[in-house]
Design a protein around this motif. Structure first.
Motif, PDB file in Angstrom:
ATOM      1  N   ASN A  98      42.894  51.296  28.978  1.00  0.00           N
ATOM      2  CA  ASN A  98      43.175  51.753  30.355  1.00  0.00           C
ATOM      3  C   ASN A  98      44.537  51.262  30.848  1.00  0.00           C
ATOM      4  O   ASN A  98      45.147  51.893  31.717  1.00  0.00           O
ATOM      5  CB  ASN A  98      42.113  51.256  31.340  1.00  0.00           C
ATOM      6  CG  ASN A  98      40.740  51.799  31.023  1.00  0.00           C
ATOM      7  OD1 ASN A  98      40.616  52.765  30.279  1.00  0.00           O
ATOM      8  ND2 ASN A  98      39.708  51.180  31.571  1.00  0.00           N
ATOM      9  N   GLU A 130      41.080  53.848  35.439  1.00  0.00           N
ATOM     10  CA  GLU A 130      40.224  52.674  35.626  1.00  0.00           C
ATOM     11  C   GLU A 130      39.019  52.699  34.685  1.00  0.00           C
ATOM     12  O   GLU A 130      38.524  51.663  34.282  1.00  0.00           O
ATOM     13  CB  GLU A 130      39.739  52.618  37.080  1.00  0.00           C
ATOM     14  CG  GLU A 130      40.791  52.134  38.055  1.00  0.00           C
ATOM     15  CD  GLU A 130      41.148  50.651  37.873  1.00  0.00           C
ATOM     16  OE1 GLU A 130      40.251  49.837  37.641  1.00  0.00           O
ATOM     17  OE2 GLU A 130      42.346  50.325  37.954  1.00  0.00           O
ATOM     18  N   GLY A 158      43.847  48.388  41.812  1.00  0.00           N
ATOM     19  CA  GLY A 158      42.929  48.668  40.702  1.00  0.00           C
ATOM     20  C   GLY A 158      42.640  47.411  39.899  1.00  0.00           C
ATOM     21  O   GLY A 158      43.261  46.357  40.096  1.00  0.00           O
ATOM     22  N   TRP A 159      41.682  47.529  38.964  1.00  0.00           N
ATOM     23  CA  TRP A 159      41.366  46.375  38.091  1.00  0.00           C
ATOM     24  C   TRP A 159      42.320  46.308  36.903  1.00  0.00           C
ATOM     25  O   TRP A 159      42.631  45.239  36.398  1.00  0.00           O
ATOM     26  CB  TRP A 159      39.931  46.489  37.574  1.00  0.00           C
ATOM     27  CG  TRP A 159      38.912  46.302  38.658  1.00  0.00           C
ATOM     28  CD1 TRP A 159      38.238  47.296  39.312  1.00  0.00           C
ATOM     29  CD2 TRP A 159      38.460  45.074  39.228  1.00  0.00           C
ATOM     30  NE1 TRP A 159      37.401  46.756  40.246  1.00  0.00           N
ATOM     31  CE2 TRP A 159      37.514  45.393  40.214  1.00  0.00           C
ATOM     32  CE3 TRP A 159      38.766  43.732  39.007  1.00  0.00           C
ATOM     33  CZ2 TRP A 159      36.864  44.417  40.976  1.00  0.00           C
ATOM     34  CZ3 TRP A 159      38.128  42.754  39.759  1.00  0.00           C
ATOM     35  CH2 TRP A 159      37.193  43.110  40.733  1.00  0.00           C
TER      36      TRP A 159
END
Ligand code: FUL
Ligand code: CA
Length: 466
Positions: A50, A56, A276-277
């Motif tokens: 990703n 994500e 975002g992660w």
């Protein structure tokens, strides 16, 4: 000392009688949970395909060759975490796309199939070595949801997941936290998996008996019910785990816990430094501000929870500059804020004390030495010869003896009498209260509701340049 008495002393120490006469009340943490509370703050790293595709949730059909960090350096991650004052790193060993950051024998979608290091690399090896070198704890995130594995959605998959788990738990250093993502979507064959949580948990305990297992329901620690980094103002460390399970729909309950919960399952706040992660070039200018991170620190650590702050690694395989600079600012802010404990200048007294657990133990800068009240309703007072100016109060409960305080008030001496400044609920491992500047010669903490006589480790005062 005579031989017999030294043997007796040794036996007492071995039995952990360092707090003689003090009995736990209700549900208490295990020894490894107690150590986990003391970690307070550590790093989450989301890294994988990703990172290279700007999404994500990878679908699992990405070409593994896209995983190609050009300058990957886990020592840079560890050095950054260490300088940031963090105590460990938890890495996404396998996210929902199924890609394994180690060369798993049970998957064909791993670093081995990538171009990175000609398929000879192992991110978990490099990160665990770096953690050892920098004195950091090492933790792993594994998603049972796997959008790549052909067996996902069949009964065989649970054992395959266990095999992967075993590789991760037995090939590297000790794992302090096993992070289980409860997400349960469809796999490549369109089916969802029925997860065997007891099997997963038992596998962790078999190989890493001291690991803290994270999930919505613990059993080691619980999700806090949001991804914003905030625990409840009321925050119970206890949870009814026969009621809660991974994917529990009433997850807002996890923010406060259950007051009379049957098990010790404290909250952990996971939140990302970016929107975002995973890394995305689109968020390079969206790293959270120092002010936002400070709010998160007070909302998590300041409410008796641990803070798991996600810092995504970029396409080079490095923590980007904007993120590391912000982490250093936060570290400096925390260090300078809690440098000088002004309570030490005062005298402390209590409405009552139990045995050797006198009020002086509250201002010795040691959270494991306690004042124990003789009564549930009780008060402590800090008095100063010269007026002190402060804007933070830190309270710590001796949670190894249970979480006891249900409500307390803060009073400040003003015009020859006490005035109530604040009223709050739980304390737990740590509570940090923020005020605008107060100058006084006396303050008082009144426990107005408690399950049992309070056991407090510390009361501290600080002045922070806001
Ligand atoms: C969630 C995941 O779906 C996100 O991608 C992320 O990993 C977050 C920490 O947990 O359940
Ligand atoms: Ca103390």
């Amino acid at each position: 000392m005579k031989k017999n008495s030294s043997i007796l002393l040794l036996l007492l120490l071995l039995h952990g009688c360092s707090q003689p006469g003090l009995k736990p009340f209700g549900t208490v943490p295990s020894a490894s949970q107690l150590q986990w509370h003391e970690l307070e703050y550590y790093m989450f790293i989301h890294f994988g395909p990703n990172t290279f595709t700007n999404v994500e949730w990878g679908k699992g059909n990405e070409d593994p060759k896209i995983f190609y960090p050009t300058r990957l350096d886990c020592r840079q991650w560890a050095a950054t975490a260490k300088q940031a004052g963090m105590k460990g790193i938890i890495i996404t060993a396998k996210h929902h796309d199924g890609f394994c950051l180690w060369p798993s024998k049970f998957s064909t979608h791993t670093v081995r199939e990538s171009l990175w290091k000609n398929g000879q690399g192992d991110v978990l090896r490099e990160l665990s070595d770096a953690c050892r070198e920098y004195g950091l704890r090492f933790g792993v995130y594994l998603s049972p949801w796997d959008r790549n594995h052909p067996a996902y959605g069949t009964p065989e998959y649970n054992q395959i997941f266990v095999n992967m788990l075993e590789e991760v738990l037995t090939s590297y250093v000790d794992v302090f936290e096993q992070w289980f993502d409860g997400a349960n979507g469809e796999g490549p064959n369109g089916k969802k998996q029925v997860y065997d949580w007891p099997l997963f948990n038992n596998t962790v305990y078999k190989h890493q008996p001291d690991a803290i297992i994270f999930s919505d329901a613990g059993p080691g620690c619980r999700w806090v019910g949001n991804e914003n980094g905030f625990a409840g103002l009321t925050n119970w460390n206890t949870l009814n785990i026969e009621k809660v399970y991974p994917g529990y729909p009433d997850y807002h309950e996890l923010t406060e816990g259950h007051e009379d919960g049957t098990h010790w399952v404290p909250a952990e706040c996971d939140v990302s430094i970016r929107p975002g992660w995973f890394y995305s070039p689109d968020t390079d200018d969206k790293v959270k501000s120092l002010e936002e991170l400070v709010e998160i620190y007070y909302g998590s650590v300041g409410r008796g929870s641990n803070l798991l702050l996600n810092v995504p690694v970029d396409r080079r395989g490095l923590i980007p500059k904007p993120d590391s600079l912000r982490l250093m600012e936060l570290a400096e802010m925390i260090r300078s804020s809690f440098k000088e404990n002004l309570a030490e200048r005062g005298r402390v007294s209590a409405s009552s004390s139990s045995g050797i657990y006198k009020a002086n133990n509250l201002i010795d800068n040691n959270s494991r030495t306690y004042w124990v009240s003789a009564d549930a309703l009780s008060e402590i007072e800090l008095a100063f010869k010269e007026p002190v100016t402060f804007n933070r109060i830190v309270l710590q409960e001796g949670i190894e003896f249970g979480q006891r305080v249900k409500a307390f008030a803060v009073d400040v001496w003003k015009n020859d009498k006490y005035e109530e400044l604040d009223r709050q609920t739980t304390i737990g491992y740590k509570r940090i209260l923020r005020y605008t500047e107060i100058t006084t010669t006396k303050i008082r903490i009144r426990v107005v509701d408690a399950k049992a006589p309070p056991v407090l480790g510390e009361i501290q005062l600080f002045f922070v340049n806001d």
